[in-house]
Design a protein around this motif. Structure first.
Motif, PDB file in Angstrom:
ATOM      1  N   ARG A 142      36.595  47.772  40.793  1.00  0.00           N
ATOM      2  CA  ARG A 142      36.974  47.773  42.270  1.00  0.00           C
ATOM      3  C   ARG A 142      36.354  49.518  42.462  1.00  0.00           C
ATOM      4  NH1 ARG A 142      40.767  44.479  44.343  1.00  0.00           N
ATOM      5  NH2 ARG A 142      41.130  46.362  45.832  1.00  0.00           N
ATOM      6  N   PRO A 182      39.315  41.028  41.214  1.00  0.00           N
ATOM      7  CA  PRO A 182      40.450  41.225  40.878  1.00  0.00           C
ATOM      8  C   PRO A 182      41.303  42.234  41.266  1.00  0.00           C
ATOM      9  CG  PRO A 182      39.501  40.937  39.438  1.00  0.00           C
ATOM     10  CD  PRO A 182      38.816  40.893  40.496  1.00  0.00           C
ATOM     11  N   ARG A 183      42.647  42.402  41.901  1.00  0.00           N
ATOM     12  CA  ARG A 183      43.680  43.541  41.687  1.00  0.00           C
ATOM     13  C   ARG A 183      44.203  44.427  40.457  1.00  0.00           C
ATOM     14  NH1 ARG A 183      46.066  45.634  45.886  1.00  0.00           N
ATOM     15  NH2 ARG A 183      45.712  44.081  47.328  1.00  0.00           N
ATOM     16  N   ASP A 234      41.737  45.247  32.261  1.00  0.00           N
ATOM     17  CA  ASP A 234      42.680  46.219  32.713  1.00  0.00           C
ATOM     18  C   ASP A 234      41.549  47.275  33.234  1.00  0.00           C
ATOM     19  OD1 ASP A 234      45.631  45.850  33.212  1.00  0.00           O
ATOM     20  OD2 ASP A 234      45.411  45.786  30.568  1.00  0.00           O
ATOM     21  N   ARG A 294      46.142  44.662  36.908  1.00  0.00           N
ATOM     22  CA  ARG A 294      47.161  44.721  36.976  1.00  0.00           C
ATOM     23  C   ARG A 294      48.434  45.417  36.143  1.00  0.00           C
ATOM     24  NH1 ARG A 294      46.545  41.436  31.211  1.00  0.00           N
ATOM     25  NH2 ARG A 294      45.321  43.337  31.466  1.00  0.00           N
ATOM     26  N   THR A 331      38.453  45.438  35.497  1.00  0.00           N
ATOM     27  CA  THR A 331      38.604  45.607  37.049  1.00  0.00           C
ATOM     28  C   THR A 331      39.423  46.767  37.563  1.00  0.00           C
ATOM     29  OG1 THR A 331      41.320  45.229  36.611  1.00  0.00           O
ATOM     30  CG2 THR A 331      40.091  43.031  36.784  1.00  0.00           C
ATOM     31  N   HIS A 332      39.629  47.385  36.886  1.00  0.00           N
ATOM     32  CA  HIS A 332      39.983  49.232  37.872  1.00  0.00           C
ATOM     33  C   HIS A 332      37.893  49.400  37.815  1.00  0.00           C
ATOM     34  CE1 HIS A 332      43.850  50.458  38.454  1.00  0.00           C
ATOM     35  NE2 HIS A 332      43.769  49.871  37.489  1.00  0.00           N
TER      36      HIS A 332
END
Length: 432
Positions: A429, A376-377, A422, A379, A425-426
């Motif tokens: 990625r 996911p991107r 947060d 937030r 997800t960082h």
């Protein structure tokens, strides 16, 4: 917080750490540690404690799509519902497992007024479509706050026939289930838990999760007796070795019973048995001290329900921990949502780096991370200064890293705050 110089003002970090210790990371309301009976105001003889709880039933809770888009969302909605109805002078407290509580310390007259408004709450949450939350209530002298809180929570999950005559675990039985290594899929051993005979397994697991928040003093003798009986229960299970005795059901989350039950765990822990304690309980001072004592004696320690977001605000190398047992809601969510998948991957990576065994009661979890799922991107934008990369490098947990980011960003009262999603997800990625 450990690691190199983070270029973060120490006072900001202290404030953020204090907030993280008293504020529930899932709902941003008061944490369940707030359910404490030892302050002078709670012992006031002329005050009445009102406890109103709001929760989804067990089938609805188990059907929610994991953590990020399921249980976490449900708990935030329940908090808003309860706050909209209650208003001042009380506070909403998060207790987990798709359940929240409102506590108000008032005069007798105001307590009667709160009780009279319960039909309004029933009407408010009786939505035209979707699941309807359960409502329960208990009131009593503030000096008996642990008992009042326990009665309110019990009424959410236990059959009425069990209230308030006996501790529901005293008439229960020891149940066991297999555990697997979540990384390799190898059979690890068995988890032994006390379970109320009147409840099926899903309901008993949820009752355990909720009722470990508090234990009424009226049940302390029964709980100590159960501690003393555990060596006999586990003695015949050598073929399932190692055996994890999950003591969460007979440890008090708060109140006057906590110290006595933590001491009973030390006095009666069966030799050679791994000891399991709910991850959020392990952060309480009395419980943590007992776990350190037991580990010094050679016991292995397992933090159960790990991944709910309410883990201790410390890294594995600062805790007495040898293994974690994954939160089942996080595991369920990792099958369908990339946010939960990212958190699960971060937890497993952290456990591997610290030589902590990650366990699961669901063998299908082993294959989860082998299946493709889009990341996911995030937030929130990257905080800069290589903060996330450095946190990952030195082995900070998701919660520790979120605290660090919030301190470094100088969060205002209305600014969005970072949480475990947060961070995860960082990190996910960055690993692509």
């Amino acid at each position: 917080m450990h690691g190199p110089d983070w270029d973060v003002a120490s006072d900001a970090l202290v404030v953020e750490h204090l907030m993280a210790s008293t504020t529930d990371p899932v709902t941003n309301r008061a944490t369940a540690v707030s359910l404490h009976a030892d302050c002078p105001r709670m012992r006031a003889t002329d005050a009445v404690l009102s406890v109103i709880t709001l929760a989804y039933d067990t089938p609805t809770t188990r059907a929610l799509p994991g953590r990020a888009r399921g249980v976490d969302v449900a708990e935030r909605v329940l908090c808003r519902d309860l706050e909209r109805w209650a208003g001042p002078p009380g506070n909403v407290v998060a207790i987990g497992e798709a359940a929240v509580a409102y506590l108000a310390l008032t005069s007798h007259e105001d307590a009667q007024a709160i009780r009279s408004r319960l039909p309004e709450l029933h009407a408010q949450v009786d939505r035209a479509a979707g699941a309807v939350p359960l409502v329960s209530a208990a009131q009593g002298p503030s000096r008996d706050s642990s008992d009042v809180v326990a009665r309110a929570i019990e009424r959410l999950v236990l059959p009425r026939a069990t209230l308030p005559a006996q501790d529901h675990w005293a008439a229960g039985a020891a149940r066991q289930r297999p555990l697997w290594d979540a990384r390799t899929g190898a059979r690890f051993g068995a988890q032994v838990r006390l379970q109320a005979a009147s409840l099926d397994d899903p309901s008993a697991q949820r009752a355990e999760g909720l009722l470990s928040v508090t234990r009424s003093p009226r049940y302390v003798d029964a709980a100590v007796a159960m501690h003393a009986a555990i060596p006999h229960v586990t003695a015949g299970l050598a073929e399932h070795s190692p055996v994890v005795w999950d003591a969460s059901a007979v440890l008090s989350g708060t109140g006057t019973a906590r110290e006595a039950l933590a001491r009973a765990l030390v006095d009666h822990a069966p030799p050679g048995v791994w000891l399991g304690v709910s991850a959020w309980l392990a952060g309480l001072d009395e419980v943590l001290a007992s776990l350190r004592t037991l580990r010094a004696r050679g016991h292995r320690i397992v933090l159960t329900g790990y991944g709910s977001g309410r883990e201790p605000l410390a890294a594995f190398d600062e805790l007495p921990v040898d293994a974690i047992l994954l939160d089942p809601y996080l595991e369920a969510g990792a099958r369908v949502t990339p946010e939960d998948r990212a958190v699960l991957a971060a937890i497993l990576e952290h456990a591997t780096r610290n030589d902590v065994v990650a366990l699961t009661a669901d063998h299908s979890t082993v294959d989860l991370l082998r299946r493709p799922m889009p990341v996911p991107r995030p937030r929130s934008p990257e905080p800069g200064d290589q903060l996330l990369e450095r946190a990952l490098l030195v082995g900070l947990t998701l919660r520790e890293t979120a605290v660090l980011v919030n301190a470094s960003k100088g969060q205002g009262p209305l600014a969005p705050r970072w949480d475990r999603y947060d961070v995860a997800t960082h990190w996910a990625r960055a690993a692509l």
